[in-house]
Write an enzyme that holds these catalytic residues in place. Sequence first.
Site, PDB file in Angstrom:
ATOM      1  N   ASP A 103      -1.973 -16.162   1.059  1.00  0.00           N
ATOM      2  CA  ASP A 103      -0.506 -16.257   0.943  1.00  0.00           C
ATOM      3  C   ASP A 103      -0.091 -17.146  -0.230  1.00  0.00           C
ATOM      4  OD1 ASP A 103       0.217 -14.619   3.002  1.00  0.00           O
ATOM      5  OD2 ASP A 103       0.764 -16.220   4.405  1.00  0.00           O
ATOM      6  N   ASP A 144       3.264  14.579   6.191  1.00  0.00           N
ATOM      7  CA  ASP A 144       2.745  13.350   6.794  1.00  0.00           C
ATOM      8  C   ASP A 144       1.593  13.752   7.701  1.00  0.00           C
ATOM      9  OD1 ASP A 144       2.499  10.884   8.447  1.00  0.00           O
ATOM     10  OD2 ASP A 144       4.376  10.320   7.464  1.00  0.00           O
ATOM     11  N   ASN A 145       0.519  12.973   7.682  1.00  0.00           N
ATOM     12  CA  ASN A 145      -0.604  13.290   8.593  1.00  0.00           C
ATOM     13  C   ASN A 145      -0.483  12.518   9.912  1.00  0.00           C
ATOM     14  OD1 ASN A 145      -1.328  10.696   7.941  1.00  0.00           O
ATOM     15  ND2 ASN A 145      -3.290  11.213   6.977  1.00  0.00           N
ATOM     16  N   TYR A 183      -5.649  -3.680  -1.210  1.00  0.00           N
ATOM     17  CA  TYR A 183      -4.376  -2.942  -1.061  1.00  0.00           C
ATOM     18  C   TYR A 183      -3.554  -3.039  -2.348  1.00  0.00           C
ATOM     19  CZ  TYR A 183       0.522  -2.140   0.032  1.00  0.00           C
ATOM     20  OH  TYR A 183       1.816  -1.697  -0.019  1.00  0.00           O
ATOM     21  N   LYS A 215      -2.301  -0.113  -5.427  1.00  0.00           N
ATOM     22  CA  LYS A 215      -0.958   0.094  -6.003  1.00  0.00           C
ATOM     23  C   LYS A 215      -1.016  -0.067  -7.525  1.00  0.00           C
ATOM     24  CE  LYS A 215       1.241   0.891  -2.205  1.00  0.00           C
ATOM     25  NZ  LYS A 215       1.716   2.239  -1.933  1.00  0.00           N
ATOM     26  N   SER A 221       4.549  -2.054  -5.052  1.00  0.00           N
ATOM     27  CA  SER A 221       4.728  -3.263  -4.249  1.00  0.00           C
ATOM     28  C   SER A 221       4.702  -4.487  -5.149  1.00  0.00           C
ATOM     29  CB  SER A 221       3.566  -3.320  -3.247  1.00  0.00           C
ATOM     30  OG  SER A 221       3.444  -4.616  -2.727  1.00  0.00           O
TER      31      SER A 221
HETATM   32  P1  NAD Z   1       4.165   3.449   7.131  1.00  0.00           P
HETATM   33  O1  NAD Z   1       2.747   3.298   7.523  1.00  0.00           O
HETATM   34  O2  NAD Z   1       5.210   3.262   8.194  1.00  0.00           O
HETATM   35  O3  NAD Z   1       4.401   4.871   6.464  1.00  0.00           O
HETATM   36  C1  NAD Z   1       3.411   5.542   5.723  1.00  0.00           C
HETATM   37  C2  NAD Z   1       3.367   6.974   6.211  1.00  0.00           C
HETATM   38  O4  NAD Z   1       2.381   7.679   5.447  1.00  0.00           O
HETATM   39  C3  NAD Z   1       2.951   7.083   7.679  1.00  0.00           C
HETATM   40  O5  NAD Z   1       3.842   7.959   8.343  1.00  0.00           O
HETATM   41  C4  NAD Z   1       1.536   7.674   7.628  1.00  0.00           C
HETATM   42  O6  NAD Z   1       1.273   8.489   8.758  1.00  0.00           O
HETATM   43  C5  NAD Z   1       1.590   8.465   6.321  1.00  0.00           C
HETATM   44  N1  NAD Z   1       0.294   8.648   5.646  1.00  0.00           N
HETATM   45  C6  NAD Z   1      -0.617   7.710   5.335  1.00  0.00           C
HETATM   46  N2  NAD Z   1      -1.655   8.272   4.673  1.00  0.00           N
HETATM   47  C7  NAD Z   1      -1.377   9.590   4.558  1.00  0.00           C
HETATM   48  C8  NAD Z   1      -2.050  10.688   3.972  1.00  0.00           C
HETATM   49  N3  NAD Z   1      -3.224  10.539   3.380  1.00  0.00           N
HETATM   50  N4  NAD Z   1      -1.471  11.912   4.035  1.00  0.00           N
HETATM   51  C9  NAD Z   1      -0.259  12.076   4.635  1.00  0.00           C
HETATM   52  N5  NAD Z   1       0.413  11.074   5.221  1.00  0.00           N
HETATM   53  C10 NAD Z   1      -0.136   9.840   5.175  1.00  0.00           C
HETATM   54  O7  NAD Z   1       4.441   2.460   5.912  1.00  0.00           O
HETATM   55  P2  NAD Z   1       5.809   2.032   5.227  1.00  0.00           P
HETATM   56  O8  NAD Z   1       6.073   0.608   5.557  1.00  0.00           O
HETATM   57  O9  NAD Z   1       6.845   3.037   5.494  1.00  0.00           O
HETATM   58  O10 NAD Z   1       5.374   2.079   3.698  1.00  0.00           O
HETATM   59  C11 NAD Z   1       5.598   3.203   2.896  1.00  0.00           C
HETATM   60  C12 NAD Z   1       5.020   2.964   1.514  1.00  0.00           C
HETATM   61  O11 NAD Z   1       5.617   1.786   0.966  1.00  0.00           O
HETATM   62  C13 NAD Z   1       3.510   2.710   1.526  1.00  0.00           C
HETATM   63  O12 NAD Z   1       2.958   3.342   0.399  1.00  0.00           O
HETATM   64  C14 NAD Z   1       3.415   1.201   1.400  1.00  0.00           C
HETATM   65  O13 NAD Z   1       2.223   0.816   0.777  1.00  0.00           O
HETATM   66  C15 NAD Z   1       4.614   0.891   0.530  1.00  0.00           C
HETATM   67  N6  NAD Z   1       5.095  -0.482   0.710  1.00  0.00           N
HETATM   68  C16 NAD Z   1       5.449  -0.925   1.949  1.00  0.00           C
HETATM   69  C17 NAD Z   1       5.876  -2.238   2.131  1.00  0.00           C
HETATM   70  C18 NAD Z   1       6.251  -2.752   3.497  1.00  0.00           C
HETATM   71  O14 NAD Z   1       6.353  -3.972   3.654  1.00  0.00           O
HETATM   72  N7  NAD Z   1       6.483  -1.901   4.491  1.00  0.00           N
HETATM   73  C19 NAD Z   1       5.952  -3.104   1.020  1.00  0.00           C
HETATM   74  C20 NAD Z   1       5.594  -2.623  -0.250  1.00  0.00           C
HETATM   75  C21 NAD Z   1       5.172  -1.296  -0.388  1.00  0.00           C
HETATM   76  N1  UDP Z   2       4.314 -15.435   8.328  1.00  0.00           N
HETATM   77  C1  UDP Z   2       4.188 -16.361   9.346  1.00  0.00           C
HETATM   78  N2  UDP Z   2       3.756 -15.933  10.572  1.00  0.00           N
HETATM   79  C2  UDP Z   2       3.462 -14.616  10.828  1.00  0.00           C
HETATM   80  C3  UDP Z   2       3.606 -13.680   9.786  1.00  0.00           C
HETATM   81  C4  UDP Z   2       4.022 -14.126   8.537  1.00  0.00           C
HETATM   82  O1  UDP Z   2       4.439 -17.545   9.151  1.00  0.00           O
HETATM   83  O2  UDP Z   2       3.043 -14.294  11.964  1.00  0.00           O
HETATM   84  C5  UDP Z   2       4.808 -15.878   6.999  1.00  0.00           C
HETATM   85  C6  UDP Z   2       3.838 -15.611   5.858  1.00  0.00           C
HETATM   86  O3  UDP Z   2       2.935 -16.683   5.715  1.00  0.00           O
HETATM   87  C7  UDP Z   2       4.805 -15.453   4.673  1.00  0.00           C
HETATM   88  C8  UDP Z   2       6.061 -14.831   5.304  1.00  0.00           C
HETATM   89  O4  UDP Z   2       5.969 -15.128   6.698  1.00  0.00           O
HETATM   90  O5  UDP Z   2       5.162 -16.719   4.166  1.00  0.00           O
HETATM   91  C9  UDP Z   2       6.149 -13.308   5.126  1.00  0.00           C
HETATM   92  O6  UDP Z   2       4.934 -12.736   5.566  1.00  0.00           O
HETATM   93  P1  UDP Z   2       4.767 -11.152   5.765  1.00  0.00           P
HETATM   94  O7  UDP Z   2       3.394 -10.913   6.316  1.00  0.00           O
HETATM   95  O8  UDP Z   2       5.914 -10.620   6.554  1.00  0.00           O
HETATM   96  O9  UDP Z   2       4.918 -10.572   4.293  1.00  0.00           O
HETATM   97  P2  UDP Z   2       4.077 -10.865   2.959  1.00  0.00           P
HETATM   98  O10 UDP Z   2       5.038 -11.541   2.040  1.00  0.00           O
HETATM   99  O11 UDP Z   2       2.906 -11.711   3.288  1.00  0.00           O
HETATM  100  O12 UDP Z   2       3.703  -9.513   2.483  1.00  0.00           O
END
Ligand code: NAD
Ligand code: UDP
Length: 349
Positions: free
Chosen positions: A307, A34-35, A151, A155, A127
């Site tokens: 949204d 992790d960076n 974003y 993915k 995602s």
């Molecule tokens: P997060 O930001 O908490 O964790 C990501 C980690 O990756 C961080 O610790 C960051 O420091 C590290 N990182 C980023 N770029 C890097 C690089 N180039 N080299 C090394 N380390 C790096 O995010 P999260 O919520 O834990 O998400 C994890 C993964 O899941 C991500 O790929 C995100 O896109 C995916 N994801 C998250 C969600 C969500 O809602 N949290 C939803 C769908 C997908």
């Molecule tokens: N949302 C909201 N207020 C906020 C953040 C999110 O009403 O401050 C709503 C957003 O419009 C969506 C749901 O909550 O309907 C989930 O949003 P979130 O950003 O958590 O996740 P998303 O599904 O957009 O990735």
Amino acid sequence: MNERTILVTGGAGYIGSHACVELLASGYQVVVIDNLCNSKVETLHRVERITGKSLQFYEADIRDKKALAEIFTQESITAVMHFAGLKAVGESCEQPLNYYHNNVYGTLVLAEAMSEANVKQLVFSSSATVYGESASVQYSEDFPLGPINPYGRTKFMVEEILRDLSAADTIIGAQSPWKIALLRYFNPIGAHESGLIGEDPNGIPNNLMPYVSQVAIGKLAQLSVFGDDYPTRDGTGIRDYIHVVDLVKGHVKALEALQSEKFKSGGCKAYNLGAGRGYSVLDIIKTFETVTGRTVNYKIAPRRAGDLAEYFANPELAYKELGWKAEKRLDDMIADTWNWQCKNPEGYA
Ligand code: NAD
Ligand code: UDP
């Protein structure tokens, strides 16, 4: 118990840290890269506290090929869980190059390093944002893909690259083929029941759950509910919320599947990780108030650009092929979020 060693990229982040706990608890050895661009090393100390086990940490960027090669030489890695990446939709619209560089190029470098080390089992954090418009609100894996922001496109592109990589094995008749699970998350929330690790967003949260809990604890004044005129049961947006601990259990199940008969000849397959039911923004507020006894001050605001009204997962495939389904209820997700928030009002700071 098994002695396999898993490289967890982004292991200090929200989901990655919970995955480290689940892997260590399941008997795996864990190596983290992790960076720390969106996390703190304290998280990893807490992972060790929760599990009573230690892990190996490399502070490095996944785009640093030399650093990755060094890790694959030093450690006997058998598979990779790839969480490292940038994840804010709005920021990705402002800084697309940064997102493509980190998420797409970063994965290319990782895949090259894995290939050179002959480590070809990969679980990737995709995602639900990869899905495009569909006729149904319950998304299945075979629905058309068509992300609508940079974003989501990172993915989607990574999924395409990994599908190509796997398909190439068939053409060249690879002896040890790639085995890849693309896990499409819906809306992860919650925290580990210990309250030691959880989501620690930088600045003002974008996502609903951390916003709600910061309003409830008094850090933020008021939640804006983005739209109450959607064609949903109460007019607010509906999403599929999934407890982060359920989510990471799905990763361990996917890892086991990659090592099973099913993936014997290799392959690259996408699975939805969602609970399969939707809750509206108002459902979340009401349940939050009931579970915590706090009031969530909110106002109705205009819709947020980009949204969708409603979507949730069809999680049947993950159940059928990985033997996984979400177990925790919305009450648990909220109770654990609140426990984390109360024990760590300033996050890891
Ligand atoms: P997060 O930001 O908490 O964790 C990501 C980690 O990756 C961080 O610790 C960051 O420091 C590290 N990182 C980023 N770029 C890097 C690089 N180039 N080299 C090394 N380390 C790096 O995010 P999260 O919520 O834990 O998400 C994890 C993964 O899941 C991500 O790929 C995100 O896109 C995916 N994801 C998250 C969600 C969500 O809602 N949290 C939803 C769908 C997908
Ligand atoms: N949302 C909201 N207020 C906020 C953040 C999110 O009403 O401050 C709503 C957003 O419009 C969506 C749901 O909550 O309907 C989930 O949003 P979130 O950003 O958590 O996740 P998303 O599904 O957009 O990735």
